[in-house]
Design a protein around this motif. Structure first.
Motif, PDB file in Angstrom:
ATOM      1  N   VAL A  68      53.244  75.036  31.093  1.00  0.00           N
ATOM      2  CA  VAL A  68      52.215  74.515  30.195  1.00  0.00           C
ATOM      3  C   VAL A  68      52.207  73.015  30.396  1.00  0.00           C
ATOM      4  N   ASP A  69      51.097  72.479  30.907  1.00  0.00           N
ATOM      5  CA  ASP A  69      51.076  71.063  31.237  1.00  0.00           C
ATOM      6  C   ASP A  69      50.898  70.216  29.979  1.00  0.00           C
ATOM      7  N   LEU A  70      50.901  68.896  30.146  1.00  0.00           N
ATOM      8  CA  LEU A  70      50.844  67.998  28.999  1.00  0.00           C
ATOM      9  C   LEU A  70      49.551  68.134  28.213  1.00  0.00           C
ATOM     10  N   GLY A  71      48.512  68.624  28.881  1.00  0.00           N
ATOM     11  CA  GLY A  71      47.250  68.851  28.189  1.00  0.00           C
ATOM     12  C   GLY A  71      47.206  70.162  27.434  1.00  0.00           C
ATOM     13  N   GLY A  72      48.278  70.944  27.513  1.00  0.00           N
ATOM     14  CA  GLY A  72      48.328  72.228  26.824  1.00  0.00           C
ATOM     15  C   GLY A  72      47.751  73.373  27.603  1.00  0.00           C
ATOM     16  N   ALA A  73      47.411  73.147  28.885  1.00  0.00           N
ATOM     17  CA  ALA A  73      46.817  74.197  29.703  1.00  0.00           C
ATOM     18  C   ALA A  73      47.892  75.006  30.416  1.00  0.00           C
ATOM     19  N   LEU A  74      47.645  76.295  30.568  1.00  0.00           N
ATOM     20  CA  LEU A  74      48.528  77.173  31.328  1.00  0.00           C
ATOM     21  C   LEU A  74      48.243  76.983  32.816  1.00  0.00           C
TER      22      LEU A  74
END
Length: 273
Positions: free
Chosen positions: A147-153
């Motif tokens: 899960v990246d810093l932007g909240g995307a999987l």
């Protein structure tokens, strides 16, 4: 700022997120700012613009405050939010990170820009497109995810390194995830773990995973089906997995701490800098 210092700040304080607070009337001007202000190639600037439009940009609080001022000069209304939990930086072998993430484009510091091999999946439609592009046999094994810093999987084949999946960047969580068809013909999460020896995320990173899956409309178990407890031994310095609640180092038999401590050095780095 230096890449290692940025990663340490994110690890200690967590990311901040910059979101649009109004309409984007002049996307061309914003695209130019993202390209010139961030000193990024045009293609990367377009990706940043799409990310800003859809979910916002993420980074350190200082970085997001800087972008808020610059966008404000263009008349773009934005707001900065904080409090998204801890970010985990890569703690595995450095040579593995360099081999897995280096590309040919130089960044502002003259080093190669790291390109994530993990496919970002940010919408229900995006997940359907990703799943339709996979062969049936690929779903026999779980996939590597972060899960990246932007909240995307971000998803990659199972044997991919997590650091490559994330492009070397800090993450909100990481592990392995398995998908299966649901009774209604859609998709759901069958298994999900925080098993990543590159990032060693704590079990409390689950809310970031749940938020990413909820965004995609994917039913999930409500927690890690395999919750891995990582600890670093304060005696020999080795990082290992706590099994069956037995908090003893398998390398030197020393007692392991109860709280997550894999990347305690991040605190020291920020203080020194």
């Amino acid at each position: 700022m230096p890449r290692d210092l940025r990663a340490a700040l994110l690890a200690v304080h967590g990311p901040a997120r910059l979101r649009l607070a109004g309409p984007l009337d002049d996307p061309v001007a914003v695209l130019r700012l993202l390209r010139d202000g961030g000193r990024t190639p045009l293609g990367s600037a377009r990706e940043l613009l799409d990310e800003l439009r859809e979910f916002g940009l993420s980074g350190t609080a200082v970085e997001m405050a800087w972008w808020r001022v610059r966008l404000g000069e263009l008349g773009v209304a934005v707001e900065v939010e904080e409090g998204f939990g801890r970010a985990y930086r890569y703690v595995g072998p450095p040579e593995l990170r360099e081999r897995a993430t280096a590309s040919g484009d130089p960044g502002p510091d003259g080093r190669a820009v790291r390109t994530a091999v993990g496919r970002p999946v940010r919408t229900v439609v995006g997940f359907a497109s990703w799943a339709d592009g996979r062969a049936a046999e690929e779903f026999v094994e779980p996939f590597t995810f972060v899960v990246d810093l932007g909240g995307a999987l971000r998803l990659a084949p199972r044997r991919s390194e997590h650091v490559a999946c994330a492009g070397g960047e800090p993450v909100l969580s990481a592990g392995e995830i398995g998908f299966r068809r649901s009774g209604g013909g859609g998709w759901e999460v069958g298994t999900v773990s925080n098993l990543s020896t590159g990032y060693c995320p704590d079990v409390v990173s689950w809310p970031a995973v749940a938020a990413a899956l909820d965004r995609l409309g994917l039913p999930h178990p409500g927690g890690f089906t395999q919750a891995v407890v990582f600890r670093r031994c304060t005696g020999c310095g080795q990082c290992g997995i706590v099994r069956e609640g037995h908090y003893v180092c398998v390398f030197c038999d020393a007692d392991l701490p109860e709280r997550w401590n894999v990347d305690e050095v991040a605190v020291d780095e920020v203080a020194v800098s």
